[in-house]
Design a protein around this motif. Structure first.
Motif, short mmCIF file in Angstrom:
data_model
loop_
_atom_site.label_atom_id
_atom_site.label_comp_id
_atom_site.label_asym_id
_atom_site.label_seq_id
_atom_site.Cartn_x
_atom_site.Cartn_y
_atom_site.Cartn_z
N GLN A 195 0.84 -1.21 0.00
CA GLN A 195 0.00 0.00 0.00
C GLN A 195 0.87 1.25 0.00
O GLN A 195 0.55 2.23 -0.67
CB GLN A 195 -0.93 0.01 1.22
N ARG A 213 3.46 6.14 -5.33
CA ARG A 213 3.24 6.32 -6.77
C ARG A 213 2.10 7.31 -7.02
O ARG A 213 2.20 8.19 -7.87
CB ARG A 213 2.93 4.96 -7.43
N ASN A 214 1.00 7.18 -6.25
CA ASN A 214 -0.14 8.10 -6.39
C ASN A 214 0.24 9.52 -6.02
O ASN A 214 -0.19 10.48 -6.66
CB ASN A 214 -1.33 7.63 -5.55
N LYS A 269 2.07 1.96 -3.50
CA LYS A 269 1.00 2.55 -4.31
C LYS A 269 0.76 4.00 -3.88
O LYS A 269 0.54 4.88 -4.71
CB LYS A 269 -0.30 1.75 -4.18
#
Length: 164
Positions: free
Chosen positions: A83, A89-90, A86
């Motif tokens: 998580q 990256r977000n 991610k």
């Protein structure tokens, strides 16, 4: 706690300088972003982050609560490692969108329009130009994007995808 005089004049200029000193002296600097990056459209926010970058003192921490809530948590520490990758990256994608949309302190908004004038004047006195001020922030964001993408690792491939 910092308070800025709301009346133009020498007192407000002195307060802007004192706010700068407080930013330079702060042990930590944290910002809360939304997924649209509205933070970077607000003149006070740009003033504060540029001064923190210019101080070269410590890291600037940022959190995007909207992204955390997508994982059902309110604190970064509660994310699992997949998580976190991610999330990083977000967050990099949000910062990339901010850069693509442009940072322009001369067009930045203020709740009280009369705040813009002394801040813009202060920026003109402290930086070579609005462009130099804007570029300082863009450079920092680009560095942060590289770090975030490095921590996130390569994008995950869909295991069901077939290369042709």
């Amino acid at each position: 706690m910092v308070s800025i005089a709301q009346h133009p004049g020498d007192e407000q200029s002195a307060d802007l300088n004192q706010l700068t000193e407080a930013i330079y002296g702060a042990a930590e600097f944290k910002i809360i972003l939304d997924k649209e990056g509205k933070y970077f459209t607000r003149i006070w926010c740009l003033f504060e982050i540029a001064n923190r970058i210019k101080s070269k003192r410590g890291q600037i921490s940022a959190v995007i609560p909207e992204i955390l809530s997508e994982y059902g948590v309110s604190q970064f520490d509660h994310l699992t490692m997949p998580q976190r990758k991610k999330y990083w990256r977000n967050t990099a994608q949000v910062l990339e969108a901010v850069i693509n949309n442009g940072i322009d302190v001369s067009m930045a908004e203020a709740t009280y329009e009369k705040d813009r004038v002394p801040i813009l004047k202060w920026i003109e006195n402290e930086f070579d130009s609005f462009e130099a001020f804007n570029q300082l922030i863009v450079d920092e964001l680009e560095e942060r994007i590289i770090k975030l993408n490095g921590m996130a690792g390569p994008p995950q491939r869909n295991p069901l995808a077939i290369n042709v």
